[in-house]
Design an enzyme around this catalytic site. Sequence first.
Site, PDB file in Angstrom:
ATOM      1  N   LYS A 208     -19.921 -51.522  33.524  1.00  0.00           N
ATOM      2  CA  LYS A 208     -20.224 -52.559  34.505  1.00  0.00           C
ATOM      3  C   LYS A 208     -19.216 -53.709  34.384  1.00  0.00           C
ATOM      4  CE  LYS A 208     -24.037 -55.612  35.772  1.00  0.00           C
ATOM      5  NZ  LYS A 208     -25.446 -55.940  35.559  1.00  0.00           N
ATOM      6  N   GLU A 214     -15.935 -50.997  22.937  1.00  0.00           N
ATOM      7  CA  GLU A 214     -15.981 -49.559  22.623  1.00  0.00           C
ATOM      8  C   GLU A 214     -15.423 -48.729  23.781  1.00  0.00           C
ATOM      9  OE1 GLU A 214     -18.438 -51.727  22.327  1.00  0.00           O
ATOM     10  OE2 GLU A 214     -19.795 -51.249  20.668  1.00  0.00           O
ATOM     11  N   GLY A 269     -27.707 -53.024  33.260  1.00  0.00           N
ATOM     12  CA  GLY A 269     -27.078 -51.868  32.600  1.00  0.00           C
ATOM     13  C   GLY A 269     -28.067 -50.744  32.311  1.00  0.00           C
ATOM     14  N   ARG A 270     -29.192 -51.074  31.688  1.00  0.00           N
ATOM     15  CA  ARG A 270     -30.132 -50.016  31.285  1.00  0.00           C
ATOM     16  C   ARG A 270     -30.982 -49.509  32.442  1.00  0.00           C
ATOM     17  NH1 ARG A 270     -30.948 -54.752  28.904  1.00  0.00           N
ATOM     18  NH2 ARG A 270     -32.855 -55.940  29.216  1.00  0.00           N
ATOM     19  N   GLU A 354     -34.808 -52.993  24.393  1.00  0.00           N
ATOM     20  CA  GLU A 354     -33.862 -54.031  24.798  1.00  0.00           C
ATOM     21  C   GLU A 354     -34.519 -54.946  25.839  1.00  0.00           C
ATOM     22  OE1 GLU A 354     -29.243 -53.564  24.609  1.00  0.00           O
ATOM     23  OE2 GLU A 354     -29.810 -53.154  26.670  1.00  0.00           O
ATOM     24  N   HIS A 385     -43.497 -30.600  12.963  1.00  0.00           N
ATOM     25  CA  HIS A 385     -43.110 -30.154  11.617  1.00  0.00           C
ATOM     26  C   HIS A 385     -42.348 -31.249  10.888  1.00  0.00           C
ATOM     27  CE1 HIS A 385     -44.237 -25.925  12.419  1.00  0.00           C
ATOM     28  NE2 HIS A 385     -44.063 -26.349  13.670  1.00  0.00           N
ATOM     29  N   LYS A 513     -21.795 -58.943  18.150  1.00  0.00           N
ATOM     30  CA  LYS A 513     -20.490 -58.756  18.809  1.00  0.00           C
ATOM     31  C   LYS A 513     -19.561 -59.909  18.435  1.00  0.00           C
ATOM     32  CE  LYS A 513     -22.076 -56.724  23.170  1.00  0.00           C
ATOM     33  NZ  LYS A 513     -22.064 -56.962  24.604  1.00  0.00           N
TER      34      LYS A 513
HETATM   35  C1  G6Q Z   1     -27.969 -52.752  29.118  1.00  0.00           C
HETATM   36  C2  G6Q Z   1     -27.024 -53.534  28.366  1.00  0.00           C
HETATM   37  C3  G6Q Z   1     -25.973 -52.734  27.646  1.00  0.00           C
HETATM   38  C4  G6Q Z   1     -24.777 -52.357  28.510  1.00  0.00           C
HETATM   39  C5  G6Q Z   1     -23.634 -51.908  27.602  1.00  0.00           C
HETATM   40  C6  G6Q Z   1     -22.433 -51.450  28.370  1.00  0.00           C
HETATM   41  O1  G6Q Z   1     -28.838 -53.194  29.810  1.00  0.00           O
HETATM   42  O2  G6Q Z   1     -26.525 -54.529  29.143  1.00  0.00           O
HETATM   43  O3  G6Q Z   1     -26.460 -51.576  27.018  1.00  0.00           O
HETATM   44  O4  G6Q Z   1     -25.126 -51.367  29.408  1.00  0.00           O
HETATM   45  O5  G6Q Z   1     -23.305 -52.943  26.743  1.00  0.00           O
HETATM   46  O6  G6Q Z   1     -21.956 -52.466  29.188  1.00  0.00           O
HETATM   47  P1  G6Q Z   1     -20.839 -52.195  30.258  1.00  0.00           P
HETATM   48  O7  G6Q Z   1     -21.400 -51.253  31.264  1.00  0.00           O
HETATM   49  O8  G6Q Z   1     -20.503 -53.538  30.843  1.00  0.00           O
HETATM   50  O9  G6Q Z   1     -19.680 -51.578  29.539  1.00  0.00           O
END
Ligand code: G6Q
Length: 546
Positions: A208, A214, A269-270, A354, A385, A513
Amino acid sequence: MLPKKNPTQTESWLKLTNLFDDHLFVHMREQFDQDPSRSKRYSQQAAGLFLDYSKNRITDEIWQNLKDLANELDLSTAINAQFTGEEINGTEKRSVLHTALRLPSSQSLIHNGVDVVPAVHAELQHMKSFSEKVRSGEWKGYSGREINTVVNIGIGGSDLGPVMVCEALKPYHTSIQPRFISNVDGSQITAVLSDCDPETTLFVISSKSFTTQETMTNAQSAKNWFLASGAKHQDVARHFVAVSTNLEAVRDFGIDQQNVFQFWDWVGGRYSLWSAIGLSICLVVGFNNFEELLVGAHEMDKHFQQEGINSMPTTLALLGVWYSNFYGAESYAILPYNQHLNRFAAYLQQADMESNGKSVDRNGNPVHYQTGPIIFGEPGTNGQHAFYQLIHQGTKLIPADFIVAAKNHHGLANHHHQLVANCLAQTQALMMGKTAHEAETELKTQGLSSEEIEVLLPFKIFEGNRPTNTIVMEQLNPKTLGALIALYEHKIFVQGVIWNIYSYDQWGVELGKQLAKPILKALEEDQVFEGDASTKQLLDLIRKFS
Ligand code: G6Q
């Protein structure tokens, strides 16, 4: 705007506290004996899902008071605020409109004076035409070969949804293999790329922000790997596409503007798998199946919007509140009896923990009650199990959701019968338990002496009365999966409303971070680290060994 009431100050909360004391020793087993209609009364259906919540520690009075609690906390107003695009993400001043991503093109939703639905459908068309070109073989790699592998590079919300859905819809995969790179640990990208052919691999860079450390590191390494294979810079456009809201950063990375798939800041994001973040899903299962996923989710949205306090998401949410806040339960198990849902608990860990892992309320005050639970789970029967012992006989109360489909995709009837039998038997065992009398009779039948029985008996008793919900669907397909995910999304939202917290921000992930930056600098530049003694010691040790 969302209401900002402290739930513990409501009349219903007080009543529920008293009801909790009165019903502490009531056993569900007796409730079932006394009331054969219990399972019918505490069941509901929506969007292709059937929920039996009768194996819970509730009475009609408790249930009514839980609904009163939702009413007192203005749940209906909150639902309306979310669906109409009010800025309910108060700390980031954003609307939360993942439900708009599932609206049919015939509908409209005005956000800041603009109808967002045409833009949503234009992007869906973009995903459709691109995925169809790739899947049909019309889109070729730089050497003229067809694409057979799609690697999604993203993390968190830009990874967990696509991974979970691609796993869940494995029976719908055709010629394209999905692969995922999320971790900055180089061992993941090394392993994934060792299985890929640069001539037939398409990378989807999903981010996003397009600034996530990463993802950017992995994307750059993937590009280096691609170019090292003999491909030229101009070939990057045929093998790298991006999904982002940050078009400028995507351009700087060198991705063709034609191959950028967009979404909007009102998609968290989630909650983004329904947007272009779902591109890898489309490529793997086809656009029609992706559309069915949206249809299933939209059906659950309509049910939630129409039924509100009586909806299935609210049922799950209220039961969760009952156990978290009155029984002090700290965790919650997600137990799908379906191997394809093997990433579902991990997906919900992010969605739930989250969203509702917060300790400050919407007024900015510390909360003095439990909020989001610890979510964990594995598919049945594997979990049986492993960790189920604690759920059956441990000291903790762990409410659990069992999820099962009536039909399978594999055709192995004996496997499926065993799977279903185990699922139902577990919820039965957790509810009924085994009394001392039953355990003693069993041991006698096995021929044990009375001395042996006396020693063994305490270990053979199951208290039972452990709460479970069972969710049944005809088949796990794109539509029922969409409904299932939306069910939990709305459950999480309702709980956030009740707990008076902001569910759609995630400030808690920021500090780590920030602190990683000076450590990284010290590592990269071999500098002295100025920080606490423990971190300094660990860093020095790692440097010494490396
Ligand atoms: C979700 C968070 C988080 C996000 C990641 C990736 O709700 O905001 O998990 O999706 O940090 O972010 P980007 O899509 O910006 O790389």
